[in-house]
Scaffold this motif. Structure first.
Motif, PDB file in Angstrom:
ATOM      1  N   ASN A  40       0.905  -1.223  -0.129  1.00  0.00           N
ATOM      2  CA  ASN A  40       0.118   0.100  -0.027  1.00  0.00           C
ATOM      3  C   ASN A  40       0.730   1.150  -0.078  1.00  0.00           C
ATOM      4  O   ASN A  40       1.830   1.281   0.933  1.00  0.00           O
ATOM      5  N   THR A  41       0.510   2.157  -0.821  1.00  0.00           N
ATOM      6  CA  THR A  41       1.108   3.560  -0.786  1.00  0.00           C
ATOM      7  C   THR A  41       0.225   4.566  -0.644  1.00  0.00           C
ATOM      8  O   THR A  41       0.800   5.767  -0.542  1.00  0.00           O
ATOM      9  N   GLY A  42      -0.899   4.386   0.045  1.00  0.00           N
ATOM     10  CA  GLY A  42      -2.024   5.436   0.412  1.00  0.00           C
ATOM     11  C   GLY A  42      -1.429   6.260   1.406  1.00  0.00           C
ATOM     12  O   GLY A  42      -1.717   7.388   1.969  1.00  0.00           O
ATOM     13  N   ASP A  43      -0.555   5.371   2.480  1.00  0.00           N
ATOM     14  CA  ASP A  43       0.269   6.167   3.573  1.00  0.00           C
ATOM     15  C   ASP A  43       1.330   6.975   3.340  1.00  0.00           C
ATOM     16  O   ASP A  43       2.050   7.573   4.243  1.00  0.00           O
ATOM     17  N   ASP A  44       1.876   6.921   2.251  1.00  0.00           N
ATOM     18  CA  ASP A  44       2.938   7.846   1.580  1.00  0.00           C
ATOM     19  C   ASP A  44       2.660   9.360   1.793  1.00  0.00           C
ATOM     20  O   ASP A  44       1.492   9.698   1.580  1.00  0.00           O
ATOM     21  N   PHE A  45       3.653  10.219   2.070  1.00  0.00           N
ATOM     22  CA  PHE A  45       3.623  11.465   2.251  1.00  0.00           C
ATOM     23  C   PHE A  45       4.775  12.322   2.297  1.00  0.00           C
ATOM     24  O   PHE A  45       5.708  11.646   2.032  1.00  0.00           O
ATOM     25  N   GLU A  46       4.927  13.443   2.200  1.00  0.00           N
ATOM     26  CA  GLU A  46       6.161  14.394   2.024  1.00  0.00           C
ATOM     27  C   GLU A  46       6.252  14.979   3.322  1.00  0.00           C
ATOM     28  O   GLU A  46       5.417  15.734   3.916  1.00  0.00           O
ATOM     29  N   HIS A  47       7.469  15.000   4.062  1.00  0.00           N
ATOM     30  CA  HIS A  47       7.819  15.368   5.328  1.00  0.00           C
ATOM     31  C   HIS A  47       9.356  15.771   5.613  1.00  0.00           C
ATOM     32  O   HIS A  47       9.985  15.041   5.063  1.00  0.00           O
ATOM     33  N   LEU A  48       9.489  16.995   5.810  1.00  0.00           N
ATOM     34  CA  LEU A  48      10.750  17.569   6.021  1.00  0.00           C
ATOM     35  C   LEU A  48      11.577  17.419   4.546  1.00  0.00           C
ATOM     36  O   LEU A  48      12.579  17.371   4.648  1.00  0.00           O
ATOM     37  N   GLY A  49      10.689  17.718   3.599  1.00  0.00           N
ATOM     38  CA  GLY A  49      11.345  17.488   2.212  1.00  0.00           C
ATOM     39  C   GLY A  49      11.592  16.353   1.542  1.00  0.00           C
ATOM     40  O   GLY A  49      12.245  16.167   0.545  1.00  0.00           O
ATOM     41  N   LEU A  50      11.164  15.444   2.375  1.00  0.00           N
ATOM     42  CA  LEU A  50      11.513  13.868   1.833  1.00  0.00           C
ATOM     43  C   LEU A  50      10.320  13.124   1.737  1.00  0.00           C
ATOM     44  O   LEU A  50       9.206  13.571   2.115  1.00  0.00           O
ATOM     45  N   SER A  51      10.348  12.453   0.685  1.00  0.00           N
ATOM     46  CA  SER A  51       9.140  11.107   0.202  1.00  0.00           C
ATOM     47  C   SER A  51       9.316   9.996   1.212  1.00  0.00           C
ATOM     48  O   SER A  51      10.282   9.301   0.944  1.00  0.00           O
ATOM     49  N   ASP A  99      17.952   7.775  12.410  1.00  0.00           N
ATOM     50  CA  ASP A  99      19.202   8.345  11.533  1.00  0.00           C
ATOM     51  C   ASP A  99      19.512   7.428  10.276  1.00  0.00           C
ATOM     52  O   ASP A  99      19.665   7.730   9.368  1.00  0.00           O
ATOM     53  N   ARG A 100      19.348   6.001  10.525  1.00  0.00           N
ATOM     54  CA  ARG A 100      19.642   5.050   9.594  1.00  0.00           C
ATOM     55  C   ARG A 100      18.513   5.044   8.751  1.00  0.00           C
ATOM     56  O   ARG A 100      18.696   4.910   7.306  1.00  0.00           O
ATOM     57  N   ASP A 101      17.091   5.288   9.226  1.00  0.00           N
ATOM     58  CA  ASP A 101      16.120   5.046   8.612  1.00  0.00           C
ATOM     59  C   ASP A 101      16.139   6.353   7.453  1.00  0.00           C
ATOM     60  O   ASP A 101      15.710   6.230   6.250  1.00  0.00           O
ATOM     61  N   LEU A 102      16.729   7.465   7.849  1.00  0.00           N
ATOM     62  CA  LEU A 102      16.674   8.626   7.114  1.00  0.00           C
ATOM     63  C   LEU A 102      17.531   8.448   5.728  1.00  0.00           C
ATOM     64  O   LEU A 102      17.180   9.016   4.742  1.00  0.00           O
ATOM     65  N   ALA A 103      18.450   7.469   5.657  1.00  0.00           N
ATOM     66  CA  ALA A 103      19.194   7.162   4.478  1.00  0.00           C
ATOM     67  C   ALA A 103      18.109   6.532   3.479  1.00  0.00           C
ATOM     68  O   ALA A 103      18.254   6.852   2.325  1.00  0.00           O
ATOM     69  N   THR A 104      17.327   5.967   3.946  1.00  0.00           N
ATOM     70  CA  THR A 104      16.163   5.431   2.821  1.00  0.00           C
ATOM     71  C   THR A 104      15.429   6.331   2.098  1.00  0.00           C
ATOM     72  O   THR A 104      15.494   6.521   0.893  1.00  0.00           O
ATOM     73  N   HIS A 105      15.128   7.382   3.094  1.00  0.00           N
ATOM     74  CA  HIS A 105      14.332   8.594   2.420  1.00  0.00           C
ATOM     75  C   HIS A 105      14.852   9.502   1.578  1.00  0.00           C
ATOM     76  O   HIS A 105      14.529   9.926   0.658  1.00  0.00           O
ATOM     77  N   LEU A 106      16.116   9.581   2.193  1.00  0.00           N
ATOM     78  CA  LEU A 106      16.979  10.623   1.201  1.00  0.00           C
ATOM     79  C   LEU A 106      17.244   9.840  -0.100  1.00  0.00           C
ATOM     80  O   LEU A 106      17.273  10.649  -1.110  1.00  0.00           O
ATOM     81  N   GLN A 107      17.605   8.559  -0.140  1.00  0.00           N
ATOM     82  CA  GLN A 107      17.821   7.752  -1.215  1.00  0.00           C
ATOM     83  C   GLN A 107      16.492   7.968  -2.398  1.00  0.00           C
ATOM     84  O   GLN A 107      16.709   8.136  -3.472  1.00  0.00           O
ATOM     85  N   ARG A 108      15.372   7.466  -1.517  1.00  0.00           N
ATOM     86  CA  ARG A 108      14.470   7.497  -2.427  1.00  0.00           C
ATOM     87  C   ARG A 108      13.903   8.983  -2.869  1.00  0.00           C
ATOM     88  O   ARG A 108      13.535   9.019  -4.055  1.00  0.00           O
ATOM     89  N   SER A 109      14.234   9.912  -2.064  1.00  0.00           N
ATOM     90  CA  SER A 109      13.683  11.325  -2.603  1.00  0.00           C
ATOM     91  C   SER A 109      14.593  11.499  -3.708  1.00  0.00           C
ATOM     92  O   SER A 109      14.338  12.411  -4.619  1.00  0.00           O
ATOM     93  N   THR A 110      15.921  11.432  -3.497  1.00  0.00           N
ATOM     94  CA  THR A 110      17.092  11.732  -4.516  1.00  0.00           C
ATOM     95  C   THR A 110      16.553  11.157  -6.023  1.00  0.00           C
ATOM     96  O   THR A 110      16.670  11.547  -7.037  1.00  0.00           O
ATOM     97  N   VAL A 116      13.112   8.562 -11.668  1.00  0.00           N
ATOM     98  CA  VAL A 116      13.006   7.349 -11.253  1.00  0.00           C
ATOM     99  C   VAL A 116      11.627   7.216 -10.973  1.00  0.00           C
ATOM    100  O   VAL A 116      11.094   7.864  -9.894  1.00  0.00           O
ATOM    101  N   ASN A 117      10.698   6.302 -11.337  1.00  0.00           N
ATOM    102  CA  ASN A 117       9.461   6.019 -10.656  1.00  0.00           C
ATOM    103  C   ASN A 117       9.651   5.254  -9.543  1.00  0.00           C
ATOM    104  O   ASN A 117      10.692   4.703  -9.011  1.00  0.00           O
ATOM    105  N   LEU A 118       8.388   5.162  -8.739  1.00  0.00           N
ATOM    106  CA  LEU A 118       8.317   4.714  -7.381  1.00  0.00           C
ATOM    107  C   LEU A 118       8.717   3.388  -7.557  1.00  0.00           C
ATOM    108  O   LEU A 118       9.338   2.693  -6.754  1.00  0.00           O
TER     109      LEU A 118
END
Length: 331
Positions: A40-51, A99-110, A116-118
């Motif tokens: 499910n991606t209905g929970d997705d959102f943008e927060h602190l400039g990150l996806s 801190d480690r989880d942030l790396a996932t969101h940084l990479q996804r957002s980049t 690149v699509n989701l």
């Protein structure tokens, strides 16, 4: 020459913690070519400039076996220095990102920003995490779950995390779902004849599964495929193992029982798995024309996850007339 038997393929629809647990169990039994997991991606959102993709991440971390097993979400061995520093600066910290989880969101957002699509982003992240079973988002287009409450309409994460599920629920809607296209790989599987079953994991039917089912043509494709559709109840003895499903049902005037979850899915499903503690509901659900299997559905350990996955697969095999099942009527 002996003709090779066709590979049994399974499509699993998952929300977050509960769905991810069963997905892990299935991944321990089925080869990567046999199992595709749709998150499910209905929970997705943008927060602190990150996806942020909470359910996708929960499924990924769980299958990589790096998740925080006590919480069910996030990463094991996490630290929170960034959030602590952000709090000192007066920033928003209601949705805590490790801190480690942030790396996932940084990479996804980049990657998303680079075009690149989701689906492509998720495939890249899974590859880097060593996940060999395909995990795909329900759509590459944005869909946002909104909760109607007595405090007004709230984006799902605002309701779930910031407000701690305290507002009274009055309904739901999915912003963007009318124009969102379902993920092509999911639709290809639903259009083909190789599926042995479609498994609706034990996830919140309203906010984790319904966004997937609400995408254009998904329900019709499920009905038209000859594979049985099996749902596992997220409600056990009137309670949700994880999350606000039971609270939501009560506030919507729906009895918080496994039987009502089965009725919610209605004639979309062929089989329903409920916990052994709810055995008394078996005949009630069967009267709706749904095959029912009772077993332990509470997954505290890895063995529990594997045992439930085995039970679900055995149940699927036991259902008669899989390839000639009656076509569904519209819900």
């Amino acid at each position: 020459m002996i003709k090779a038997l066709p590979v049994k393929r399974y499509l699993a629809l998952s929300g977050g913690v509960g769905g991810a647990k069963l997905a892990l169990g299935l991944s321990k039994i089925l080869d990567p070519e046999q199992l595709t997991i749709v998150a499910n991606t209905g929970d997705d959102f943008e927060h602190l400039g990150l996806s942020i993709s909470p359910d996708l991440d929960t499924v990924m971390y769980t299958l990589a076996e790096i998740n925080n097993k006590e919480l069910g979400w996030g990463l094991a061995g996490e630290s929170w220095d960034t959030m602590d520093a952000l709090a000192r600066l007066g920033g928003e910290t209601w949705f805590r990102l490790g801190d480690r989880d942030l790396a996932t969101h940084l990479q996804r957002s980049t990657l998303l920003a680079s075009g690149v699509n989701l689906s492509g982003v998720t495939q890249s992240l899974c590859q880097q995490l060593g996940i060999i079973h395909p995990i795909i988002p329900m759509s590459d287009d944005p869909v946002r779950t909104c909760v109607k409450t007595d405090k007004g309409d709230l984006a799902f994460q605002q309701y779930f995390v910031r407000e701690q599920c305290t507002p009274e629920v009055e309904g739901f809607y999915f912003d963007g779902i009318e124009s969102a296209k379902p993920q092509p790989q999911m639709m290809d599987l639903l259009a083909g004849d190789e599926l042995a079953a479609i498994i609706i994991c034990p996830s919140n039917p309203f906010v984790s599964v319904d966004p997937i089912l609400g995408l254009a043509n998904v329900k019709d494709a499920m009905r038209n495929n000859s594979a049985p559709v099996i749902a596992i109840s997220p409600i056990v003895a009137g309670m949700a193992i994880k999350g606000p499903a039971a609270k939501m049902m009560s506030e919507l005037g729906i009895p918080a029982t496994a039987a009502e979850v089965a009725r919610f899915y209605g004639n979309l499903i062929d089989g329903f798995v409920l916990d052994e503690s709810d055995y008394g509901l078996k005949s009630e659900i069967e009267q709706c024309g749904i095959h029912v299997h009772c077993t332990n559905t509470i997954m505290k350990t890895l063995d529990d996850r594997i045992d439930l996955a085995k039970d679900v697969l055995s149940f699927i095999d036991s259902i008669d007339d899989k390839t000639n099942k009656k076509k569904k009527e519209n819900l």
